[in-house]
Scaffold this motif. Structure first.
Motif, mmCIF file in Angstrom:
data_model
loop_
_atom_site.group_PDB
_atom_site.id
_atom_site.type_symbol
_atom_site.label_atom_id
_atom_site.label_comp_id
_atom_site.label_asym_id
_atom_site.label_seq_id
_atom_site.Cartn_x
_atom_site.Cartn_y
_atom_site.Cartn_z
ATOM 1 N N VAL A 14 0.937 -0.994 0.019
ATOM 2 C CA VAL A 14 0.169 0.031 -0.058
ATOM 3 C C VAL A 14 0.898 1.195 0.020
ATOM 4 C CG1 VAL A 14 -2.041 -1.025 0.935
ATOM 5 C CG2 VAL A 14 -0.221 -0.108 2.616
ATOM 6 N N ARG A 15 2.111 1.220 0.548
ATOM 7 C CA ARG A 15 2.986 2.363 0.666
ATOM 8 C C ARG A 15 3.502 2.808 -0.837
ATOM 9 N NH1 ARG A 15 1.704 5.833 3.229
ATOM 10 N NH2 ARG A 15 3.547 6.810 2.790
ATOM 11 N N VAL A 16 3.728 1.622 -1.600
ATOM 12 C CA VAL A 16 4.136 1.706 -2.996
ATOM 13 C C VAL A 16 3.211 2.062 -3.804
ATOM 14 C CG1 VAL A 16 5.314 0.262 -4.818
ATOM 15 C CG2 VAL A 16 6.201 0.095 -2.539
ATOM 16 N N GLY A 17 2.120 1.342 -3.900
ATOM 17 C CA GLY A 17 0.973 1.237 -4.806
ATOM 18 C C GLY A 17 -0.292 2.411 -4.598
ATOM 19 N N GLY A 18 -0.138 3.065 -3.282
ATOM 20 C CA GLY A 18 -1.258 3.786 -3.015
ATOM 21 C C GLY A 18 -1.156 5.408 -2.867
ATOM 22 N N ALA A 19 -0.240 5.848 -3.394
ATOM 23 C CA ALA A 19 -0.119 7.186 -3.488
ATOM 24 C C ALA A 19 -1.457 7.701 -4.229
ATOM 25 C CB ALA A 19 1.085 7.554 -4.286
ATOM 26 N N PRO A 20 -1.698 9.162 -3.752
ATOM 27 C CA PRO A 20 -2.996 9.775 -4.443
ATOM 28 C C PRO A 20 -2.621 10.027 -6.009
ATOM 29 C CG PRO A 20 -1.700 11.333 -2.795
ATOM 30 C CD PRO A 20 -0.936 9.821 -2.616
ATOM 31 N N CYS A 21 -3.840 10.174 -6.650
ATOM 32 C CA CYS A 21 -3.637 10.784 -8.087
ATOM 33 C C CYS A 21 -2.881 9.953 -8.986
ATOM 34 C CB CYS A 21 -3.324 12.193 -8.075
ATOM 35 S SG CYS A 21 -4.666 13.281 -7.053
ATOM 36 N N SER A 22 -2.818 8.744 -8.803
ATOM 37 C CA SER A 22 -1.970 8.051 -9.369
ATOM 38 C C SER A 22 -2.687 7.234 -10.706
ATOM 39 C CB SER A 22 -1.327 6.659 -8.522
ATOM 40 O OG SER A 22 -2.368 6.037 -8.255
ATOM 41 N N ARG B 193 -5.768 3.983 -5.090
ATOM 42 C CA ARG B 193 -5.182 4.856 -4.327
ATOM 43 C C ARG B 193 -5.523 5.911 -3.339
ATOM 44 N NH1 ARG B 193 -8.527 6.251 -8.577
ATOM 45 N NH2 ARG B 193 -9.572 8.497 -8.390
ATOM 46 N N TRP B 194 -4.854 6.282 -2.649
ATOM 47 C CA TRP B 194 -5.535 7.456 -1.463
ATOM 48 C C TRP B 194 -6.372 8.369 -2.164
ATOM 49 C CZ3 TRP B 194 -5.481 7.482 3.330
ATOM 50 C CH2 TRP B 194 -5.601 8.536 4.196
ATOM 51 N N GLY B 195 -7.658 8.582 -1.447
ATOM 52 C CA GLY B 195 -8.487 9.357 -2.150
ATOM 53 C C GLY B 195 -9.325 9.011 -3.461
ATOM 54 N N TYR B 196 -9.283 7.738 -3.381
ATOM 55 C CA TYR B 196 -10.026 6.978 -4.776
ATOM 56 C C TYR B 196 -11.370 7.434 -4.870
ATOM 57 C CZ TYR B 196 -11.938 3.115 -2.169
ATOM 58 O OH TYR B 196 -12.632 2.296 -1.390
ATOM 59 N N GLY B 197 -12.061 8.005 -3.763
ATOM 60 C CA GLY B 197 -13.469 8.385 -3.860
ATOM 61 C C GLY B 197 -13.692 9.959 -4.514
ATOM 62 N N TRP B 198 -12.454 10.484 -4.798
ATOM 63 C CA TRP B 198 -12.394 11.718 -5.732
ATOM 64 C C TRP B 198 -12.034 11.357 -7.083
ATOM 65 C CZ3 TRP B 198 -14.770 15.575 -2.830
ATOM 66 C CH2 TRP B 198 -14.669 15.626 -1.627
ATOM 67 N N PRO B 199 -12.978 11.033 -8.053
ATOM 68 C CA PRO B 199 -12.559 10.531 -9.365
ATOM 69 C C PRO B 199 -11.898 11.690 -10.064
ATOM 70 C CG PRO B 199 -15.147 11.053 -9.131
ATOM 71 C CD PRO B 199 -14.458 11.097 -7.727
ATOM 72 N N GLN B 200 -11.867 12.862 -9.764
ATOM 73 C CA GLN B 200 -11.536 13.954 -10.518
ATOM 74 C C GLN B 200 -9.886 14.017 -10.374
ATOM 75 O OE1 GLN B 200 -13.486 13.931 -8.171
ATOM 76 N NE2 GLN B 200 -14.930 15.733 -8.042
ATOM 77 N N CYS B 201 -9.163 13.385 -9.429
ATOM 78 C CA CYS B 201 -7.841 12.998 -9.420
ATOM 79 C C CYS B 201 -7.358 11.849 -9.700
ATOM 80 C CB CYS B 201 -7.555 13.289 -7.680
ATOM 81 S SG CYS B 201 -5.833 13.531 -7.576
ATOM 82 N N TRP B 202 -6.691 12.082 -10.982
ATOM 83 C CA TRP B 202 -6.251 10.735 -11.580
ATOM 84 C C TRP B 202 -4.878 11.043 -11.916
ATOM 85 C CZ3 TRP B 202 -7.583 5.799 -12.587
ATOM 86 C CH2 TRP B 202 -8.990 5.483 -12.331
#
Length: 184
Positions: free
Chosen positions: A162-170, A175-184
């Protein structure tokens, strides 16, 4: 200069411009991640930004999906191991934190909230081993120390993943914040 190089240089400029004492104490990797948290904060503040409904896949990376497939295909496995990983609820709690991406939208607070969520996931898996030790010993025919060692290995690999693959807006669905679909 491609986008990745531009992003790295932008981070260097932000950090060197004195973005805060706490950021100066962060390592390079953490500083790069804080930059991604800045992108998430911007996406969350845009007009029309909306948090999507919560979803979970249990344990990401196929862990729950593969476990369920094996359990459906092999009744002896299901009977011995169960239909889901014994730590799956830990993943769902982790997904709740990841869905929102933290209460405080400031990049540094978001970074530390993610780190805390990831550490909580690791500890939860360890707690399952401790809480369910007697049942797990019977299920696997192994002593407490072996169960504890196995769960510690699993907990640490989950934390690493999760540390490697969970960064936001990835762009990754977990990802961290996956509930915000605007941040890819």
């Amino acid at each position: 200069m491609n986008k990745a190089h531009f992003g790295c240089w932008a981070l260097v400029l932000i950090v060197s411009a004195g973005s805060g004492e706490a950021e100066e104490e962060l390592g390079t990797i953490a500083q790069l991640e804080v930059w991604r948290h800045q992108k998430l904060a911007q996406a969350r503040s845009e007009d029309g930004a909306q948090l999507a409904a919560f979803t979970t896949d249990g344990c990401s990376g196929g862990m729950s999906a593969v476990w369920r497939t094996i359990a459906q295909s092999f009744p002896d496995f299901r009977d011995a191991q169960g239909e889901a990983p014994p730590w799956e609820q830990c993943c769902v709690v982790h997904d709740v934190a990841y869905h929102l991406g933290g209460e405080d939208v400031s990049p540094l607070a978001s970074y530390f909230a993610r780190l805390s969520a990831d550490e909580s996931l690791r500890q939860c898996v360890l707690d399952v081993a401790e809480r369910d030790s007697a049942a797990l010993q019977l299920r696997y025919g192994q002593p407490h120390d072996t169960i504890e060692t196995a769960f510690e290995f699993i907990a640490n690999r989950m934390f690493d993943a999760v540390r490697v693959g969970g960064a936001p807006c990835s762009g990754l669905p977990w990802r961290w914040g996956y509930g915000w679909p605007q941040c890819w």
